[in-house]
Design a protein around this motif. Structure first.
Motif, PDB file in Angstrom:
ATOM      1  N   VAL A  29       2.382  10.987   4.600  1.00  0.00           N
ATOM      2  CA  VAL A  29       2.112  12.408   4.804  1.00  0.00           C
ATOM      3  C   VAL A  29       1.453  12.989   3.559  1.00  0.00           C
ATOM      4  O   VAL A  29       1.979  12.896   2.453  1.00  0.00           O
ATOM      5  N   ARG A  30       0.305  13.615   3.761  1.00  0.00           N
ATOM      6  CA  ARG A  30      -0.377  14.315   2.680  1.00  0.00           C
ATOM      7  C   ARG A  30      -0.086  15.814   2.719  1.00  0.00           C
ATOM      8  O   ARG A  30      -0.132  16.492   1.687  1.00  0.00           O
ATOM      9  N   ALA A  31       0.205  16.328   3.913  1.00  0.00           N
ATOM     10  CA  ALA A  31       0.581  17.740   4.057  1.00  0.00           C
ATOM     11  C   ALA A  31       1.302  17.915   5.381  1.00  0.00           C
ATOM     12  O   ALA A  31       1.002  17.229   6.365  1.00  0.00           O
ATOM     13  N   ALA A  32       2.273  18.822   5.395  1.00  0.00           N
ATOM     14  CA  ALA A  32       3.001  19.182   6.611  1.00  0.00           C
ATOM     15  C   ALA A  32       3.165  20.688   6.623  1.00  0.00           C
ATOM     16  O   ALA A  32       3.155  21.333   5.563  1.00  0.00           O
ATOM     17  N   ALA A  73       1.818  17.364  10.771  1.00  0.00           N
ATOM     18  CA  ALA A  73       1.434  16.640   9.558  1.00  0.00           C
ATOM     19  C   ALA A  73       0.012  16.132   9.668  1.00  0.00           C
ATOM     20  O   ALA A  73      -0.522  15.895  10.765  1.00  0.00           O
ATOM     21  N   ALA A  74      -0.593  15.938   8.497  1.00  0.00           N
ATOM     22  CA  ALA A  74      -1.839  15.197   8.366  1.00  0.00           C
ATOM     23  C   ALA A  74      -1.641  14.216   7.219  1.00  0.00           C
ATOM     24  O   ALA A  74      -0.947  14.522   6.244  1.00  0.00           O
ATOM     25  N   GLY A  75      -2.223  13.030   7.353  1.00  0.00           N
ATOM     26  CA  GLY A  75      -2.000  12.035   6.316  1.00  0.00           C
ATOM     27  C   GLY A  75      -2.868  10.819   6.479  1.00  0.00           C
ATOM     28  O   GLY A  75      -3.931  10.864   7.119  1.00  0.00           O
ATOM     29  N   MET A  76      -2.390   9.708   5.911  1.00  0.00           N
ATOM     30  CA  MET A  76      -3.152   8.463   5.866  1.00  0.00           C
ATOM     31  C   MET A  76      -2.357   7.340   6.518  1.00  0.00           C
ATOM     32  O   MET A  76      -1.156   7.201   6.277  1.00  0.00           O
ATOM     33  N   THR A  77      -3.034   6.539   7.322  1.00  0.00           N
ATOM     34  CA  THR A  77      -2.420   5.331   7.857  1.00  0.00           C
ATOM     35  C   THR A  77      -2.486   4.229   6.801  1.00  0.00           C
ATOM     36  O   THR A  77      -3.184   4.354   5.791  1.00  0.00           O
ATOM     37  N   GLU A  78      -1.774   3.148   7.057  1.00  0.00           N
ATOM     38  CA  GLU A  78      -1.739   2.062   6.084  1.00  0.00           C
ATOM     39  C   GLU A  78      -3.103   1.399   5.874  1.00  0.00           C
ATOM     40  O   GLU A  78      -3.349   0.798   4.825  1.00  0.00           O
ATOM     41  N   ASP A  79      -3.992   1.524   6.869  1.00  0.00           N
ATOM     42  CA  ASP A  79      -5.334   0.942   6.713  1.00  0.00           C
ATOM     43  C   ASP A  79      -6.357   1.975   6.238  1.00  0.00           C
ATOM     44  O   ASP A  79      -7.564   1.744   6.318  1.00  0.00           O
ATOM     45  N   GLY A  80      -5.884   3.138   5.762  1.00  0.00           N
ATOM     46  CA  GLY A  80      -6.762   4.098   5.114  1.00  0.00           C
ATOM     47  C   GLY A  80      -7.406   5.139   5.998  1.00  0.00           C
ATOM     48  O   GLY A  80      -8.275   5.892   5.543  1.00  0.00           O
ATOM     49  N   GLN A  81      -6.991   5.248   7.267  1.00  0.00           N
ATOM     50  CA  GLN A  81      -7.555   6.276   8.141  1.00  0.00           C
ATOM     51  C   GLN A  81      -6.898   7.629   7.868  1.00  0.00           C
ATOM     52  O   GLN A  81      -5.686   7.711   7.675  1.00  0.00           O
TER      53      GLN A  81
END
Length: 319
Positions: free
Chosen positions: A37-40, A68-76
Motif C-alpha cells: 500500500v502506497r496510500a489509503a 488503497a492504491a499501491g504496487m504489486t510484487e511485480d511492480g504494477q
C-alpha cells in the motif's frame, strides 16, 4: 507490518476501539495478489466498523480500510476495488458480497491481499494519494449520478451534506459532466468549498433552491430527507447511499407517490465502473479534494478528524 485495526468495539467514541501497531503480513493464496500500500483513504465505513456495525466480536482484531492504491510484487501500479464476492473472482460464486475490512483484512496497513481480479491499473496521471480516494466515495458518486439517477449534461442535481468524500466527489463529477449542481451544508466554509468544487449554488440544509432538481444525491438521512423529497421534481430520482444522521422518522410516502418520485438505493460500484471513473477523471482533468494526508502511524488523529465532520474531502493515510 504496521496496521490500523479494530481491537474492540466503541459505539460512543469510535477512536477508542482503534489500535495502531504490528499485525501479521498477509500471505499469498491462489488467484489473490499482495499489494504494497502506497496510500489509503478513510471512509465512514471505518467509523461504523469501530462502533461494531457489520462485525462480530469473534472477528477481532480486523484491519480497517476499504480504499488503497499501491504496487504489486511485480511492480504494477494498481488501485484496489474493495468489493469482494460480487462476481465470484477469487472466492467462488457462492460467497456473499462484502467490503474489505468486513470479512477480510482491509487496506490501512503496509500490505493488503485481494483477489487479483479486484486490481485496476492506476492511471499514471493520478498520484497514489489521489487514486486511493476513488474506490469507495468517487465510485459510489459516479454510479449514483450516471447509472442510478441517469443524469445527463444540462440536467440538475442536489448534493446533500457537503464535506465528506462522497459529496465532494459528486459535486466535482457532476460539474465536470455539465450538470447543474446545488449543494447544502450547515457550514459557511463548506458551502464556499462546494462552490469552488463546481456547485452553482450552495445553501443551508432545508434552504430553498432556484428550482426543483432532476435528482438528489442523499447520504445524510434524517437531517436532510424531507428537504430531498421537497426538492426533487415530479418524476425525479433520489439516489440513496447512506444515512449518516440516522433513518428518517417519516418516509413522506404521500409526496413520493403523488409526484412519482423514484427512490433508489446503491452501494459502491463494479470493478469496470472503477476503471471508468478513473479514466473519466483523467480525461476531464479532475482530482479528489484531499483534506489532509497523514502517516498511518497517526491513524487515531485521522479517525478523530473524520468523526468530527470538520473535514472537506478525503483524509489519506500513507504507510
Amino acid at each position: 507490518m504496521l496496521a490500523a485495526y479494530v481491537s474492540r468495539f466503541s459505539p460512543a467514541s469510535p477512536v477508542d476501539g482503534l489500535s495502531v501497531g504490528d499485525r501479521p503480513a498477509p500471505t499469498g493464496r491462489k488467484n489473490w495478489t499482495i499489494v504494497t500500500v502506497r496510500a489509503a483513504s478513510l471512509n465512514h465505513h471505518d467509523l461504523w466498523s469501530l462502533r461494531g456495525v457489520g462485525l462480530r466480536p469473534e472477528q477481532l482484531p480486523v484491519v480497517l480500510g476499504t480504499d488503497a492504491a499501491g504496487m504489486t510484487e511485480d511492480g504494477q501500479e494498481v488501485v484496489v476495488h474493495a468489493v469482494i464476492g460480487a462476481d465470484g473472482h477469487g472466492v467462488g460464486p457462492g460467497e456473499t458480497r462484502t467490503l474489505l475490512s468486513e470479512k477480510y483484512d482491509g487496506t490501512l496497513a503496509e500490505q493488503v491481499v485481494v483477489p487479483t481480479h479486484n486490481l485496476v491499473p492506476k492511471p499514471p496521471d493520478l498520484t497514489f494519494e489521489e487514486a486511493a480516494c476513488v474506490p469507495t466515495a468517487w465510485l459510489t458518486a459516479y454510479r449514483m449520478l450516471f447509472r442510478t439517477a441517469g443524469l445527463k449534461p444540462g440536467q440538475s442535481v442536489l448534493v446533500q451534506g457537503v464535506g465528506g468524500g462522497l459529496a465532494s466527489a459528486a459535486i466535482t463529477l457532476a460539474a465536470a459532466a455539465g450538470i447543474e449542481v446545488f449543494a447544502t451544508s450547515r457550514s459557511g466554509a463548506k458551502r464556499t468549498a462546494a462552490l469552488a468544487l463546481g456547485a452553482s449554488h450552495a445553501v443551508e440544509p432545508g434552504g430553498r433552491l432556484p428550482h426543483r432538481v432532476d435528482a438528489v444525491i442523499e447520504s445524510v438521512g434524517a437531517a436532510t430527507w424531507s428537504h430531498s423529497v421537497r426538492s426533487v421534481r415530479p418524476g425525479g430520482v433520489i439516489a440513496v447511499a447512506g444515512a449518516t444522521s440516522g433513518d428518517p422518522t417519516a418516509a413522506e410516502l404521500t409526496r413520493i407517490f403523488f409526484n412519482e418520485i423514484t427512490v433508489a438505493g446503491t452501494t459502491m460500484g463494479s470493478r469496470d465502473e472503477l476503471a471508468d471513473v478513473l479514466a473519466f477523471m483523467v480525461r476531464a482533468d479532475i482530482r479528489p479534494r484531499i483534506d489532509r494526508s497523514m502517516h498511518l502511524a497517526d491513524a487515531a488523529a485521522a479517525i478523530t478528524r473524520l468523526a468530527s465532520g470538520e473535514h472537506i474531502g478525503k483524509i489519506v493515510l500513507t504507510p
